[in-house]
Write an enzyme that holds these catalytic residues in place. Structure first.
Site, PDB file in Angstrom:
ATOM      1  N   SER A 163      18.668  -7.213  -9.949  1.00  0.00           N
ATOM      2  CA  SER A 163      17.446  -7.407 -10.624  1.00  0.00           C
ATOM      3  C   SER A 163      17.454  -8.459 -12.048  1.00  0.00           C
ATOM      4  O   SER A 163      16.622  -9.045 -12.112  1.00  0.00           O
ATOM      5  CB  SER A 163      16.886  -5.927 -11.253  1.00  0.00           C
ATOM      6  OG  SER A 163      16.672  -5.127 -10.285  1.00  0.00           O
ATOM      7  N   HIS A 194       2.585 -10.307  -9.447  1.00  0.00           N
ATOM      8  CA  HIS A 194       4.041 -10.501  -9.659  1.00  0.00           C
ATOM      9  C   HIS A 194       4.693  -9.302  -8.920  1.00  0.00           C
ATOM     10  O   HIS A 194       5.620  -9.406  -8.015  1.00  0.00           O
ATOM     11  CB  HIS A 194       4.488 -10.560 -11.005  1.00  0.00           C
ATOM     12  CG  HIS A 194       6.015 -10.535 -11.291  1.00  0.00           C
ATOM     13  ND1 HIS A 194       6.910 -11.562 -10.895  1.00  0.00           N
ATOM     14  CD2 HIS A 194       6.798  -9.353 -11.424  1.00  0.00           C
ATOM     15  CE1 HIS A 194       8.193 -11.203 -10.997  1.00  0.00           C
ATOM     16  NE2 HIS A 194       8.183 -10.063 -11.205  1.00  0.00           N
ATOM     17  N   SER A 195       4.311  -8.089  -9.154  1.00  0.00           N
ATOM     18  CA  SER A 195       4.821  -7.026  -8.330  1.00  0.00           C
ATOM     19  C   SER A 195       3.813  -5.631  -8.453  1.00  0.00           C
ATOM     20  O   SER A 195       2.756  -6.268  -8.932  1.00  0.00           O
ATOM     21  CB  SER A 195       5.916  -6.411  -9.154  1.00  0.00           C
ATOM     22  OG  SER A 195       6.060  -5.956 -10.514  1.00  0.00           O
ATOM     23  N   GLU A 236       0.969  -1.237   0.134  1.00  0.00           N
ATOM     24  CA  GLU A 236       0.132   0.051   0.086  1.00  0.00           C
ATOM     25  C   GLU A 236       0.885   1.061   0.188  1.00  0.00           C
ATOM     26  O   GLU A 236       0.355   2.157  -0.518  1.00  0.00           O
ATOM     27  CB  GLU A 236      -1.015   0.045   1.274  1.00  0.00           C
ATOM     28  CG  GLU A 236      -1.932  -0.954   1.274  1.00  0.00           C
ATOM     29  CD  GLU A 236      -2.953  -0.831  -0.066  1.00  0.00           C
ATOM     30  OE1 GLU A 236      -2.963   0.315  -0.370  1.00  0.00           O
ATOM     31  OE2 GLU A 236      -3.196  -1.884  -0.769  1.00  0.00           O
TER      32      GLU A 236
END
Length: 416
Positions: A176, A307-308, A90
Site C-alpha cells: 500500500s 481513484h478507489s 459493485e
C-alpha cells in the site's frame, strides 16, 4: 524513439582544455553573458502515438504489425479487465469486500506494456496494473479470491483487496505505501545485471503522484548511476489520488525529469493507444538489456474512474469532462475501431465474450465469499524462516485472548 529535450540555447564558449572541466558538469560549455535558464527554454517532450482516436494508424511504419490473434487477445484482455472491474466495484458497494480500485481508461497501458515483455521480466506494480496480470495469465478465481482474502488467496488474506502478487508470473506483491516498490525495483535490476548472460529486465509501474515521493527520486538516481536494466513506467492519469497534475508538479510531467534531471533515456506515449505503448515498451526493453541502463516511460492517460471506492472524483472534476474522455479517447473503443478497419471485429463475439466473463466473475464471487479465511495464526508467519521469540510470545498472547473471548470472534469463518 528514446529521446531527451531540445535546448533553445546552444552557443557557448568551448573549453580550451578538457583537463580543467568541472567534475560536477563535465559536458557544460562556458558563456560570458549571465542568463537564468527558464523552464520555457526547453521544449516539452512530445507524445508518441500510433493511432488516432478513430483507430487509424497515422504512420504505417509505426504499425507493429501484430497478428490478428495477438490483437484479439489484447482486445479480449481489456474487455475482461473492464468487465471484472465493474462487477467487483459493485461488490464493494454492496459491502461484500472492503475496498476496490478500477482500471477504467488505463487498460491500454497495462495490456500494451505487458504484451511487449517476456514472462521472465520482473514486475513491480503499484496498485492499478491488474491488466498486466491478466495478460500473464492470472485467472479470474485468483483475482476474486484475493479480493475476498480467503484460504485460496495467494497472499493468505494478509493484504488489502487489489494488492495482488504472483511468484509464478514474476509479479512482486503490491504494497500500500506509495513508491516503496521503486527503489526495490532498482535493486532487483542491479541484481539481474550482475548475473552472467542476463536476459531479463525489471519494470516498475507507478503513478505521477507516487513520483512526488522521495523514494522515486532516490530510485531514479540509483538506477542512473549504477546503470541498472529497469524501466520506470509512469502511469500519468492526471489526478493521482485526488490531486490534479497541475497541482502535483510544475515541470514537464514525469518524462521531463529523465534526460536532464537524471541522465536517463526517456519516452512519452499516448497511454490510450495500445500500439504506442507496445512499441515504446519493446524499444525500452531492447535498450535497457543492450545498454544496462534505465529508461523512463511515461504513459499519458485519463483516470475515468474514481481513484478507489474511497473517492468521489466529481469533487475535483466535472462529470462532463469524465464522459468526454470515456468516449473520445477511450483505449478499448480505439482498439475496437482499429479492428473494425481491419475486418477483425465481430459484434456477436464481443457480446458473448463479455457475457461469459460476467457470468464467470459472478459465479466466482458466490464461491469465493463462502470459502473459509486462512487460519488467523498465519498473521505471525511468512516473514521469518524461524519465528523469533517476540512473535511467538505475541502469538501465545493472542491465542489466550481469543480463547477467553471467542464468543466475540467469527472463528467459524476461519480455518482451524
Amino acid at each position: 524513439m528514446l529521446s531527451g529535450v531540445q535546448r533553445s540555447y546552444s552557443a557557448g564558449v568551448k573549453r580550451v582544455d578538457d583537463r580543467y572541466a568541472f567534475p560536477g558538469a563535465r559536458d557544460a560549455s562556458f558563456v560570458n553573458s549571465l542568463k537564468l535558464t527558464m523552464p520555457e527554454d526547453y521544449a516539452p517532450i512530445p507524445i508518441y502515438r500510433v493511432m488516432d482516436r478513430d483507430g487509424y494508424v497515422l504512420n504505417e511504419q509505426e504499425d507493429p504489425q501484430l497478428s490478428q490473434e495477438v490483437v484479439e487477445k489484447m482486445f479480449r484482455d481489456m474487455l475482461l479487465l473492464s468487465t471484472m472491474d465493474k462487477i467487483l466495484y459493485e461488490s464493494q458497494r454492496q459491502g461484500r469486500i472492503s475496498f476496490y480500485m478500477t482500471n477504467f481508461g488505463e487498460e491500454a497501458s497495462h495490456i500494451g506494456s505487458a504484451a511487449a515483455l517476456e514472462m521472465r521480466d520482473v514486475i513491480y506494480g503499484q496498485y492499478r496494473e491488474a491488466g498486466v496480470l491478466v495478460w500473464r495469465g492470472f485467472r479470474i478465481d485468483q483475482f476474486v479470491d484475493q479480493c475476498y482474502g480467503n484460504d485460496d488467496d495467494l497472499g493468505r488474506g494478509k493484504q488489502m483487496p487489489v494488492h495482488y502478487g504472483s511468484k509464478e508470473l514474476n509479479f512482486v506483491t503490491i504494497s500500500s505505501p506509495l513508491s516503496t516498490q521503486i527503489p526495490q525495483a532498482v535493486g532487483a535490476a542491479y541484481a539481474l545485471k550482475r548475473k552472467p548472460n542476463n536476459d531479463a529486465c525489471v519494470v516498475c509501474y507507478f503513478g505521477e503522484g507516487a513520483a512526488s515521493e522521495g523514494d522515486a527520486h532516490a530510485a531514479f538516481n540509483f538506477a542512473a548511476t549504477l546503470e541498472c536494466p529497469v524501466i520506470f513506467f509512469c502511469r500519468n492519469n492526471g489526478f493521482a489520488i485526488s490531486t490534479p497534475s497541475n497541482e502535483q508538479y510544475r515541470g514537464d510531467g514525469i518524462a521531463g525529469r529523465g534526460p536532464m534531471g537524471y541522465g536517463i533515456a526517456t519516452v512519452r506515449v499516448d497511454g490510450t493507444d495500445v500500439f504506442a505503448v507496445y512499441n515504446a515498451m519493446k524499444r525500452a526493453r531492447e535498450y535497457v538489456l543492450r545498454e544496462n541502463k534505465p529508461v523512463v516511460l511515461e504513459a499519458l492517460a485519463y483516470r475515468v474512474s474514481h481513484h478507489s471506492t474511497s473517492d468521489d472524483s466529481t469533487a475535483y472534476r466535472s462529470a462532463e469532462e469524465i464522459e468526454m474522455w470515456n468516449t473520445l479517447e477511450h483505449p478499448i473503443s480505439k482498439l475496437k475501431s482499429y479492428m473494425v478497419h481491419k475486418g477483425w471485429f465481430n459484434e456477436k463475439e464481443e457480446t458473448e465474450f463479455v457475457s461469459g466473463v460476467r457470468k464467470q466473475v459472478l459465479k466466482q464471487i458466490a464461491i469465493s465469499e463462502k470459502k473459509l479465511k486462512p487460519n488467523w495464526r498465519e498473521m505471525f508467519e511468512g516473514v521469518y524462516a524461524d519465528m523469533p521469540k517476540h512473535l511467538l510470545e505475541q502469538q501465545r498472547e493472542l491465542e489466550q485472548h481469543v480463547e477467553a473471548h471467542k464468543q466475540h470472534y467469527p472463528l467459524k469463518s476461519f480455518k482451524q
